[in-house]
Design an enzyme around this catalytic site. Structure first.
Site, PDB file in Angstrom:
ATOM      1  N   LYS A   1       0.876  -1.144  -0.037  1.00 11.60           N
ATOM      2  CA  LYS A   1      -0.110   0.008  -0.003  1.00 11.60           C
ATOM      3  C   LYS A   1       0.858   1.244  -0.045  1.00 11.60           C
ATOM      4  O   LYS A   1       0.665   2.303  -0.995  1.00 11.60           O
ATOM      5  CB  LYS A   1      -0.861  -0.049   1.160  1.00 11.60           C
ATOM      6  CG  LYS A   1      -2.013   1.287   1.068  1.00 11.60           C
ATOM      7  CD  LYS A   1      -2.765   1.114   2.322  1.00 11.60           C
ATOM      8  CE  LYS A   1      -2.168   1.515   3.693  1.00 11.60           C
ATOM      9  NZ  LYS A   1      -3.032   1.517   4.805  1.00 11.60           N
TER      10      LYS A   1
ATOM     11  N   ASP B   1      -6.618   1.253   0.860  1.00  9.30           N
ATOM     12  CA  ASP B   1      -6.767   1.409   2.287  1.00  9.30           C
ATOM     13  C   ASP B   1      -8.073   1.018   2.696  1.00  9.30           C
ATOM     14  O   ASP B   1      -8.903   0.538   1.918  1.00  9.30           O
ATOM     15  CB  ASP B   1      -6.267   2.702   2.792  1.00  9.30           C
ATOM     16  CG  ASP B   1      -7.490   3.725   2.194  1.00  9.30           C
ATOM     17  OD1 ASP B   1      -8.208   3.373   1.516  1.00  9.30           O
ATOM     18  OD2 ASP B   1      -7.276   5.160   2.617  1.00  9.30           O
TER      19      ASP B   1
END
Length: 223
Positions: free
Chosen positions: A120, A138
């Site tokens: 991420k 997220d």
């Protein structure tokens, strides 16, 4: 969600915010990397408060090493998990200096070799710093993708791959930010604000949240 609806979904988000940006404050690709790593399980607002003074002094991996782990902790002690994050940031700075000449690599695989940098974080850096069409999934993007039917998936990687495949080319660069901001301010976790959502009619979420009753509405209903 069908292809024409996906295009319209992004078109409307783009219309309301043509040039979205990350809400994390940074100076260059390195400080962006640090800010994103610090933002895990923390708010952007909280990270920005902690990093303003830090980034006034430190903008390179070498300067971070000179600051040291204890010095870094003094700047970020208001952020959750700051001890672990400080250790990772210093370790990452060491690798960047020793193996990458102090530069931020442009490849996800290399970024992921840095302590505290997962897929991420790497995707955010690639997208924001280098303009790569990556999507960092997220909690906000995961929720929006599943709730709306845009790209349902059981885990972040599954959602990421679906989004990369289904997002129309004109929108790939900013898709990450549009979805995060939509999840942060409209398609909220507990109570999505469907009454003023620009894509409500395209969304698969059934129990649409009605507008909150104002005093004038309540008075009118009483009569």
């Amino acid at each position: 969600m069908k292809k024409p609806d996906i295009f319209e979904f992004y078109r409307r988000l783009a219309e309301s915010n043509p040039a979205p940006e990350t809400e994390l404050e940074f100076v260059n690709p390195y400080t962006l990397l640090v800010a994103v790593a610090l933002s895990a399980q923390a708010t952007d607002v909280g990270v920005n408060k902690a990093t303003r003074a830090l980034f006034a002094k430190v903008t390179t991996p070498r300067q971070m090493l000179d600051l040291g782990e204890e010095g870094l902790k003094q700047h970020i002690k208001t952020i959750g998990l700051f001890n672990t994050k400080a250790k990772n940031v210093i370790a990452a700075a060491r690798i960047l200096v020793d193996e990458f000449g102090g530069e931020i690599p442009h490849e996800r695989e290399k970024l992921e070799t840095l302590p505290g940098v997962g897929r991420k974080t790497a995707n955010v850096v690639l997208n924001v710093a280098f303009g790569e069409p990556t999507i960092a999934v997220d909690t906000h993007i995961f929720r929006v993708s599943n709730r709306t039917g845009l790209a349902p998936g059981k885990n972040p990687l599954e959602v990421e791959l679906k989004l990369e495949k289904s997002t129309p080319e004109p929108f790939v660069t900013h898709a990450h930010h549009w979805l995060i901001l939509h999840g942060r301010y409209i398609c909220k976790a507990r109570t999505p604000e469907c009454w003023h959502c620009p894509v409500a009619d395209l969304c698969a979420y059934k129990p649409k949240t009605p507008a909150p009753k104002t005093k004038s509405n309540a008075a009118a209903a009483a009569h």
